[in-house]
Design an enzyme around this catalytic site. Structure first.
Site, mmCIF file in Angstrom:
data_model
loop_
_atom_site.group_PDB
_atom_site.id
_atom_site.type_symbol
_atom_site.label_atom_id
_atom_site.label_comp_id
_atom_site.label_asym_id
_atom_site.label_seq_id
_atom_site.Cartn_x
_atom_site.Cartn_y
_atom_site.Cartn_z
ATOM 1 N N CYS A 224 0.823 -1.229 0.000
ATOM 2 C CA CYS A 224 0.000 0.000 0.000
ATOM 3 C C CYS A 224 0.848 1.267 0.000
ATOM 4 O O CYS A 224 0.319 2.365 -0.164
ATOM 5 C CB CYS A 224 -0.943 -0.010 1.193
ATOM 6 S SG CYS A 224 -1.947 -1.503 1.236
ATOM 7 N N HIS B 221 -3.493 6.766 2.124
ATOM 8 C CA HIS B 221 -3.932 5.441 1.685
ATOM 9 C C HIS B 221 -5.289 5.169 2.334
ATOM 10 O O HIS B 221 -5.454 5.341 3.550
ATOM 11 C CB HIS B 221 -2.887 4.404 2.084
ATOM 12 C CG HIS B 221 -3.372 3.006 1.971
ATOM 13 N ND1 HIS B 221 -4.000 2.533 0.843
ATOM 14 C CD2 HIS B 221 -3.350 1.969 2.854
ATOM 15 C CE1 HIS B 221 -4.340 1.277 1.037
ATOM 16 N NE2 HIS B 221 -3.951 0.901 2.246
ATOM 17 N N ASN C 85 -10.393 -0.557 0.262
ATOM 18 C CA ASN C 85 -8.934 -0.407 0.273
ATOM 19 C C ASN C 85 -8.380 -1.043 -1.007
ATOM 20 O O ASN C 85 -8.391 -2.259 -1.149
ATOM 21 C CB ASN C 85 -8.400 -1.111 1.530
ATOM 22 C CG ASN C 85 -6.892 -1.147 1.614
ATOM 23 O OD1 ASN C 85 -6.191 -0.896 0.638
ATOM 24 N ND2 ASN C 85 -6.389 -1.470 2.792
HETATM 25 O O1 UT7 Z 1 -3.875 -1.564 3.637
HETATM 26 C C1 UT7 Z 1 -2.937 -1.876 4.609
HETATM 27 C C2 UT7 Z 1 -3.183 -1.164 5.870
HETATM 28 N N1 UT7 Z 1 -4.292 -1.777 6.575
HETATM 29 C C3 UT7 Z 1 -4.837 -1.166 7.593
HETATM 30 O O2 UT7 Z 1 -4.442 -0.049 7.897
HETATM 31 C C4 UT7 Z 1 -5.912 -1.863 8.393
HETATM 32 C C5 UT7 Z 1 -5.787 -1.455 9.843
HETATM 33 N N2 UT7 Z 1 -6.773 -2.118 10.714
HETATM 34 C C6 UT7 Z 1 -8.064 -1.759 10.685
HETATM 35 O O3 UT7 Z 1 -8.485 -0.942 9.898
HETATM 36 C C7 UT7 Z 1 -8.966 -2.378 11.720
HETATM 37 O O4 UT7 Z 1 -8.197 -3.020 12.703
HETATM 38 C C8 UT7 Z 1 -10.003 -3.395 11.133
HETATM 39 C C9 UT7 Z 1 -11.028 -2.644 10.299
HETATM 40 C C10 UT7 Z 1 -9.279 -4.424 10.301
HETATM 41 C C11 UT7 Z 1 -10.735 -4.078 12.281
HETATM 42 O O5 UT7 Z 1 -11.395 -3.113 13.110
HETATM 43 P P1 UT7 Z 1 -11.233 -3.174 14.690
HETATM 44 O O6 UT7 Z 1 -12.072 -2.097 15.251
HETATM 45 O O7 UT7 Z 1 -9.755 -3.138 14.983
HETATM 46 O O8 UT7 Z 1 -11.872 -4.556 15.046
HETATM 47 P P2 UT7 Z 1 -11.213 -5.746 15.845
HETATM 48 O O9 UT7 Z 1 -10.260 -6.494 14.991
HETATM 49 O O10 UT7 Z 1 -10.733 -5.230 17.157
HETATM 50 O O11 UT7 Z 1 -12.495 -6.642 16.077
HETATM 51 C C12 UT7 Z 1 -13.562 -6.222 16.937
HETATM 52 C C13 UT7 Z 1 -14.649 -7.292 16.906
HETATM 53 C C14 UT7 Z 1 -14.126 -8.709 17.101
HETATM 54 O O12 UT7 Z 1 -15.059 -9.419 17.874
HETATM 55 P P3 UT7 Z 1 -14.785 -9.651 19.443
HETATM 56 O O13 UT7 Z 1 -13.472 -10.369 19.514
HETATM 57 O O14 UT7 Z 1 -14.736 -8.273 20.039
HETATM 58 O O15 UT7 Z 1 -15.975 -10.459 19.839
HETATM 59 C C15 UT7 Z 1 -14.095 -9.274 15.725
HETATM 60 O O16 UT7 Z 1 -14.241 -10.671 15.673
HETATM 61 O O17 UT7 Z 1 -15.284 -7.285 15.635
HETATM 62 C C16 UT7 Z 1 -15.285 -8.617 15.087
HETATM 63 N N3 UT7 Z 1 -15.195 -8.502 13.641
HETATM 64 C C17 UT7 Z 1 -16.264 -8.367 12.852
HETATM 65 N N4 UT7 Z 1 -17.601 -8.321 13.111
HETATM 66 C C18 UT7 Z 1 -18.434 -8.158 12.087
HETATM 67 C C19 UT7 Z 1 -14.086 -8.481 12.875
HETATM 68 N N5 UT7 Z 1 -14.418 -8.341 11.585
HETATM 69 C C20 UT7 Z 1 -15.768 -8.266 11.538
HETATM 70 C C21 UT7 Z 1 -16.709 -8.117 10.505
HETATM 71 N N6 UT7 Z 1 -18.020 -8.066 10.815
HETATM 72 N N7 UT7 Z 1 -16.325 -7.994 9.204
#
Ligand code: UT7
Length: 332
Positions: free
Chosen positions: A116, A257, A287
């Site tokens: 990216c 990005h 993305n």
């Molecule tokens: O392009 C390269 C650069 N990439 C990035 O910069 C990505 C950086 N990371 C992010 O943007 C975020 O971390 C994500 C969007 C990937 C995830 O968001 P988050 O707020 O960090 O969520 P999380 O991983 O902390 O997950 C929170 C909860 C989890 O459930 P529990 O463990 O709290 O019960 C996940 O299992 O959300 C759950 N979850 C989802 N729920 C519904 C994860 N993905 C999903 C989903 N739908 N698609």
């Protein structure tokens, strides 16, 4: 500027999209997710997906052609094509296919891989060739079809990515419009985001085996990458501004990005930049990796938001891990 050295101008942009759209509601028919979760956690509402008869080369060529036309140049004027991509049609490189497709017969062409951050690294690389007086007209393309490598069962990654391509034309000129840049890598965090080759043993004769594996799917520790982005991106932008002798309020547009709206908001807050100067189009595209910055730039140029003389800060970040920023002034 001393003899044999030139400045760099950014004189045209282009982008290309595939037709198929996958909305958040459609995704929620495939994995346990919802439009509400995806849009509030990321800002993404839909993404474009390449179909069977669409290739990276074709998409990159369309973006390059549009940028060359916007720059009022002909393909024969182009000396160098840099294709930033992590998803080539051919592991030997796809830039030469783009060169042939657009008829840039004089140009040398090669791929550059920095995930990216690829577009930022690409324009910095192009600038070195222009500043040394080696090349006059360079096309830098950011293009990715990450949908090819997504695990469509993994809701933590499959909701994020989309396909697309964007490009700019850079030209030698008297006054340098690349006002500053910074690039960084931290391979110790490589495992946080990867699309790794997975070898399998292929026995050739007794005692001799080659590896004959394949690339599997994208894996990401989202929380780690998020933490990395919200700390490193403001830092690299602040350093770039400092070296250019400018302050955040001098920026007309911030084009990051397009990974997550929350990252854009956090970076803008840290730089004390009002939200209306922060370009965001991830609701439409998701993305798109190396393509996300040049697509957003092209959309802002074509809608007349970016005007000649505007100062634009761009920053890419992602797998590697890599991150970087560049500060440029648009137009001649
Ligand atoms: O392009 C390269 C650069 N990439 C990035 O910069 C990505 C950086 N990371 C992010 O943007 C975020 O971390 C994500 C969007 C990937 C995830 O968001 P988050 O707020 O960090 O969520 P999380 O991983 O902390 O997950 C929170 C909860 C989890 O459930 P529990 O463990 O709290 O019960 C996940 O299992 O959300 C759950 N979850 C989802 N729920 C519904 C994860 N993905 C999903 C989903 N739908 N698609």
């Amino acid at each position: 500027m001393i003899k044999g050295e030139a400045g760099v101008a950014f004189i045209g942009s282009g982008s290309a999209q595939v037709e198929t759209v996958l909305s958040n509601d459609m995704l929620s028919q495939m994995v346990e997710t919802s439009d509400e979760w995806i849009s509030t956690r990321t800002g993404i509402r839909q993404r474009h997906l390449a179909s069977m008869n669409e290739s990276l080369a074709e998409l990159a060529a369309q973006a390059a052609q549009a940028a060359i036309a916007a720059a009022n140049l002909a393909p024969d004027d182009i000396d160098l094509i840099i294709l930033a991509t992590s998803t080539p049609d051919d592991l030997f490189g796809t830039a030469c296919q783009v060169q042939a497709a657009i008829g840039a017969n004089r140009a040398v062409a090669f791929d550059l891989t920095a995930a990216c951050s690829g577009f930022v690294f690409g324009i910095v690389t192009a600038a070195q060739f222009i500043r040394t007086g080696t090349y006059q007209n360079v096309v830098v393309i950011g293009a990715d079809l990450l949908s090819r490598w997504v695990d469509w069962q993994d809701r933590t990654t499959c909701v994020l990515f989309g396909d697309g391509a964007g490009a700019v034309v850079m030209q030698a000129c008297d006054r340098d419009r690349l006002l500053g840049f910074e690039m960084h890598s931290d391979g110790s965090m490589n495992g946080c985001l990867s699309l790794a080759y997975q070898p399998e043993s292929n026995a050739l004769i007794d005692g001799v085996a080659s590896q004959q594996g394949t690339f599997k799917t994208i894996t990401m520790n989202g929380r780690e990458v998020y933490r990395f982005a919200v700390s490193r991106v403001p830092e690299v932008l602040e350093k770039t501004l400092f070296h250019a002798g400018l302050a955040a309020e001098d920026i007309d547009w911030l084009i990051l990005h397009q990974a997550n709206q929350r990252i854009l908001d956090a970076v803008a807050k840290r730089l004390k930049l009002p939200n209306d100067r922060v370009v965001s189009n991830m609701a439409k595209h998701g993305n798109t990796s190396a393509a996300s910055i040049p697509i957003a730039l092209d959309e802002w140029v074509r809608t007349g938001n970016v005007k000649p003389g505007h100062k634009i800060a761009i920053s890419g970040f992602g797998a590697g891990l890599t991150w970087g920023a560049a500060l440029l002034e648009w137009g001649l």
